[in-house]
Design an enzyme around this catalytic site. Structure first.
Site, PDB file in Angstrom:
ATOM      1  N   LYS A  23       0.850  -1.182   0.000  1.00 56.19           N
ATOM      2  CA  LYS A  23       0.000   0.000   0.000  1.00 56.19           C
ATOM      3  C   LYS A  23       0.887   1.233   0.000  1.00 56.19           C
ATOM      4  O   LYS A  23       1.633   1.481   0.937  1.00 56.19           O
ATOM      5  CB  LYS A  23      -0.907  -0.007   1.234  1.00 56.19           C
ATOM      6  CG  LYS A  23      -1.823   1.204   1.310  1.00 56.19           C
ATOM      7  CD  LYS A  23      -2.743   1.134   2.511  1.00 56.19           C
ATOM      8  CE  LYS A  23      -3.650   2.336   2.571  1.00 56.19           C
ATOM      9  NZ  LYS A  23      -4.565   2.265   3.717  1.00 56.19           N
ATOM     10  N   LYS A  65      -2.084  -1.634  -3.928  1.00 61.66           N
ATOM     11  CA  LYS A  65      -2.976  -0.476  -3.872  1.00 61.66           C
ATOM     12  C   LYS A  65      -2.162   0.801  -3.931  1.00 61.66           C
ATOM     13  O   LYS A  65      -1.179   0.895  -3.186  1.00 61.66           O
ATOM     14  CB  LYS A  65      -3.751  -0.547  -2.559  1.00 61.66           C
ATOM     15  CG  LYS A  65      -4.645   0.632  -2.264  1.00 61.66           C
ATOM     16  CD  LYS A  65      -5.157   0.560  -0.855  1.00 61.66           C
ATOM     17  CE  LYS A  65      -6.023   1.766  -0.580  1.00 61.66           C
ATOM     18  NZ  LYS A  65      -6.450   1.836   0.794  1.00 61.66           N
TER      19      LYS A  65
END
Ligand code: PBG
Ligand code: ZN
Length: 342
Positions: free
Chosen positions: A209, A262
């Site tokens: 992330k 992500k």
């Protein structure tokens, strides 16, 4: 490479790649990747104390839902063959320690129980496990004062995260998805789940992330903007690629069942890298900023929305994502049903 014997009168080989592009049927036959609603996950915001639903500023077409509205929404998703949701809670109470995140009667816990009561195994319920919506300071962890500095304390945070994940599993979540980026949280969660007998609850880790600008609309939607500083001391630096391999390697060792990258669109190289290095299912999260970019361009008449979404989802799939988490899941499934895609 084969030697091509024949040439056209213009001198180029008689091979013509356009022969297989001539119509939709042929293009569909040879398409290398396809995206069906069954590989999509719809993120949904469930808000405590809300009557019905309210639109989210900055994410046109998305809404915060009451539990009743959530139940109706899930029914509609199932009719469209979207069978997985990722739940985000918007609590009415925040404190320094994010205690409403592991409250047995917290908004997510209640929502999961209701969804499971209504739909059982028909739906896969994933829950976001983090602290930022629940802490008064908006950070994804517990704050520790070190001299005159405030730091996000890793090891006390992972204990809280394990507690949150366990409360979601107790409510009936099929998959818990930690999004905080603390070190060791997957292992701590796996241990807590197993000790309590939840050996079948899966973990989808937000393994890779990045500290991205593209989360802007989400933080507005979930009221989770940090009140000081930013998230760069825990989320990944967008300049790094090899570090993504280390994050995933550790998460797999700690027991992650699915690893996530992500955001998706600006990180397709990372999706591809992870897909080729490991043998676990890979999820890619097309985040709020990716959604809103297309929405706003479409509203201004600058882009064909259906074509853009179709292109984006197939790009993410082509890069190697098995699972795609997207705010367009429902609309895309509607467009498929209505035969409106390219
Ligand atoms: C927070 C969280 C974020 C998202 C999901 N969980 C963003 C953040 O780091 O503030 C982003 C989702 C999106 O932008 O759609 N743990
Ligand atoms: Zn967070």
């Amino acid at each position: 490479m084969r030697i091509l014997p024949e040439f056209t009168k213009y001198g180029f080989p008689t091979v013509r790649l356009r022969r297989l592009r001539k119509n939709r049927i042929v293009r569909d036959l040879i398409a290398e990747v396809k995206v069906f609603p069954s590989s999509l996950v719809m993120p949904l915001f469930v808000k405590e104390g809300l009557m019905e639903r309210e639109p989210i500023d900055g994410m046109p077409g998305q809404e915060r839902l009451s539990i009743n509205a959530l139940i109706r929404e899930v029914g509609e998703l199932l009719d469209l063959e979207v069978r997985a949701i990722l739940l985000f809670g918007v609590p009415s109470m925040k404190d320094e320690f994010g205690s409403s995140a592991y409250d047995r009667d917290g908004i997510v816990q209640k929502a999961v129980r209701e969804v499971k009561k209504n739909f059982g195994e028909e739906i896969t319920v994933m829950t976001d496990v983090c602290l930022c919506q629940y802490t008064s300071h908006g950070h994804c962890g517990i704050i520790l004062e070190k001299g005159n500095r405030k730091i996000i304390d890793n090891d006390s945070t992972i204990e809280v995260l394990a507690r949150i994940a366990l409360s979601h599993a107790e409510a009936g979540a099929d998959v818990v998805a930690p999004s905080d980026m603390m070190d060791g949280r997957v292992g701590a969660i796996r241990k807590a789940l197993d000790e309590a007998g939840y050996t079948d609850t899966a973990i989808m880790s937000y393994s890779v992330k990045y500290a991205s600008s593209l989360y802007g609309p989400f933080r507005n939607a979930a009221y989770s903007k940090p009140s000081f500083g930013d998230r760069r001391s825990y989320q990944m630096d967008p300049r790094n690629m090899r570090e993504a391999l280390r994050e995933v390697e550790l998460d797999i060792l700690e027991g992650a069942d699915i690893v996530m990258v992500k955001p998706a669109s600006w990180y397709l190289d990372i999706v591809s890298l992870i897909k080729n290095h490991f043998n676990v299912p890979v999820a890619a999260y097309s985040v709020s900023g990716e959604y809103t970019m297309i929405k706003i361009m479409a509203e201004k008449g600058l882009i064909d929305e259906k074509q853009a979404v179709w292109e984006q989802l197939h790009s993410v799939r082509r890069a190697g994502a098995d699972i795609i988490i997207t705010y367009y899941a429902k609309q895309y499934a509607e467009w498929i049903r209505d035969g409106e895609l390219p």
